[in-house]
Scaffold this active site. Structure first.
Site, PDB file in Angstrom:
ATOM      1  N   ILE A  16      40.359  62.787  15.471  1.00  0.00           N
ATOM      2  CA  ILE A  16      40.588  63.035  14.110  1.00  0.00           C
ATOM      3  C   ILE A  16      41.551  64.100  13.782  1.00  0.00           C
ATOM      4  CG2 ILE A  16      38.117  62.680  13.485  1.00  0.00           C
ATOM      5  CD1 ILE A  16      39.217  65.799  14.149  1.00  0.00           C
ATOM      6  N   GLY A  20      51.518  68.953  17.297  1.00  0.00           N
ATOM      7  CA  GLY A  20      52.746  69.242  18.300  1.00  0.00           C
ATOM      8  C   GLY A  20      51.894  69.852  19.569  1.00  0.00           C
ATOM      9  N   ASP A 138      47.840  80.490   9.231  1.00  0.00           N
ATOM     10  CA  ASP A 138      48.070  79.195   8.716  1.00  0.00           C
ATOM     11  C   ASP A 138      46.828  78.978   7.900  1.00  0.00           C
ATOM     12  OD1 ASP A 138      49.363  76.657   8.213  1.00  0.00           O
ATOM     13  OD2 ASP A 138      48.138  75.872   9.830  1.00  0.00           O
TER      14      ASP A 138
END
Length: 523
Positions: A16, A20, A138
């Site tokens: 899903i 990288g 992030d």
């Protein structure tokens, strides 16, 4: 690779997310029969110098350690980590709900009270993360989940940086980490990051929730980063005048170019949000992020109304459409998708899972194959009915009564239309539906179902006695004490005559009646 068992217990199911740093799979924990998310890394496949693979291993080990350091209900739980051959794996909680990006798309314009409630919960999570100390690096809508009870869960500390010299050097040796649209100016410039970096991302996220767009967009990553560095954000009240001035002021502070001009920490940001949080009341719908403040510690709503599921994405991965369980290669086979699924193979797989006691996995397999089987064979075909019957039965065995109920009602409707109300299979479906209603606490509906089927079991004493006992106990549960005791007393007389006084049924009935007598008369 799907069907592979990692670490001796985690069977990979569907990819899903990928990027990288590897892939994320839905998987099944064979030991505990539960869904999990498995992040899988394959350093040996990396191109370039050997140091790159070694750096990936170091980053992965660090990710496991730092994620496990933070204990907060707003973060995904780490279950396990290890190596399997040349691969590394991290096993995480399987999270129910919708990610914030989808939640925003489904509720546009996003109520500002919802945005405040999301931000307040994120501040609580960031405060716990920064205390380790870790910087998430992030924070964005795809890394935030809204669960069915309205609580927020933050995903993917995989790009987090532990604030010490070694790991700071480590993250600087790789490619830039983070998403340009949510990247603070100091992060974009490759400078030192800290808690204020996450607060800037929180400001971007809040601006997006309130306006529908990120404050700085562009056709290239370089253009977006340039705008972060040099352009001021548009004040939100120019776009939505109903937004409180205090909320607009907080967003502008969070988006300050200078980290020193932002709030001193997540605690301060929360204190600014606190006066804007909604007062207690009724939530407006499923997955309402104000629910934790409107009804603190309230039970979860019906999860069947908000059943979408996802798991943590992989760092630096581009957005991907969510995996559809109907494309599970275990059902459709490997390679390019054929036009028709292999229903027979799916049935064999379900039989194997049921034999192993893997009910949760069998439920998912049956739920995945049913729509495709109906499209291929027709909804009223024997194969679809067999699958639907097994699906309903397995849902009941797995304790998912609310999901089983509509399947049983559908089966009963179809069978009753063909065979009539006295058909044994039709009666069994109605009986099972009554059991589901009983388990769900829908007493009146369960009583109605049991009473409706009882006359057809006059020649089956075992089933008849079972239904009469359930009716008596349900009457007691509904507060109809006299009627319930009368029903159980008549059943006791019949059961003793049929089985004798020492059979388990009369023993249970006398115990229930004695308990009622000890409670005494009630109004």
């Amino acid at each position: 690779m799907n069907g592979r068992v990692v670490g001796g217990r985690y069977e990979l199911a569907t990819v899903i997310g990928q990027g990288g740093m590897g892939q994320v799979w839905t998987a099944y924990d064979g030991r505990l029969d539960r869904r999990v998310a498995v992040k899988l890394l394959r350093p040996a496949t990396m191109t370039g110098p050997a140091t790159a693979a070694e750096e990936l291993r170091r980053r992965f080990v660090r990710e496991c350690r730092v994620t496990a350091q933070v204990d907060h209900p707003g973060l995904v739980t780490v279950h396990d980590a290890g190596s399997d051959g040349d691969d590394l794996y991290l096993v995480m909680q399987y999270v129910e709900g919708a990610d914030l990006a989808d939640h925003l798309a489904e509720h546009d314009p996003y109520p500002w009270e919802w945005a405040v409630s999301v931000a307040a919960q994120l501040c609580a999570v960031l405060a716990a993360v920064h205390a380790v100390p870790i910087v998430h690096r992030d924070l964005k809508p795809r890394n935030v989940m809204i669960r069915p009870d309205g609580t927020v869960t933050v995903l993917d500390l995989g790009v987090a940086s532990v604030l010490d010299t070694d790991t700071t050097r480590l993250t600087h040796t790789g490619s830039p980490i983070g998403s340009p649209a949510y990247m603070a100016p100091e992060q974009a410039m490759g400078g030192a990051v800290g808690p204020s970096t996450d607060l800037y991302a929180l400001g971007v996220l809040l601006h997006e929730l309130l306006s529908g767009n990120v404050p700085f967009a562009g056709s290239t990553a370089l253009g977006v980063l340039h705008r972060h560095l040099y352009e001021p954000p548009a004040p939100l009240r120019q776009l939505r005048p109903e937004i409180p001035e205090a909320l607009e002021a907080l967003v502008l502070r969070l988006l300050a170019k200078d980290p020193q001009a932002r709030p001193s920490g997540a605690h301060e940001a929360y204190e600014h949000l606190l006066p804007l949080l909604p007062a207690r009341g009724a939530p407006t719908g499923p997955m309402d992020p104000t629910r934790p403040f409107l009804r603190p510690h309230a039970p979860w709503p019906d999860r069947a109304t908000a059943r979408a599921v996802t798991v943590p994405p992989v760092p630096a991965a581009p957005p991907r459409p969510r995996a559809d369980p109907r494309t599970d290669p275990r059902v459709y086979g490997s390679g390019p998708q054929p036009a028709r699924p292999d229903v027979a193979a799916a049935v064999d797989e379900v039989k194997r899972l049921l034999a192993e006691g893997s009910l949760t996995q069998a439920v998912d397999m049956l739920g995945a194959i049913l729509p495709a089987a109906a499209a291929e064979h027709g909804e009223r075909s024997p194969v679809v009915r067999i699958l639907r019957k097994q699906y309903a039965s397995t849902l009941m065995d797995d304790g998912q009564y609310r999901s089983a109920l509509p399947e049983l009602r559908r089966l009963a409707e179809d069978r009753g239309a063909e065979a009539g109300p006295a058909d044994p299979q039709f009666l069994q479906f109605r009986y099972d539906a009554a059991l589901c209603l009983e388990q769900l606490g829908e007493t009146a509906a369960a009583l109605g179902e049991f009473r409706a089927v009882l006359p057809y079991y006059e020649r089956d004493p075992e089933r008849s006695f079972d239904i009469r006992q359930r009716i008596g106990l349900l009457l007691l549960a509904a507060g109809e004490h006299a009627a319930g005791q009368e029903e159980l007393q008549r059943l006791l007389f019949d059961a003793e005559r049929a089985y004798g006084p020492y059979h388990p049924l009369p023993v249970d009935l006398r115990r229930a009646l004695d308990h009622q007598r000890q409670l005494g008369p009630r109004p």
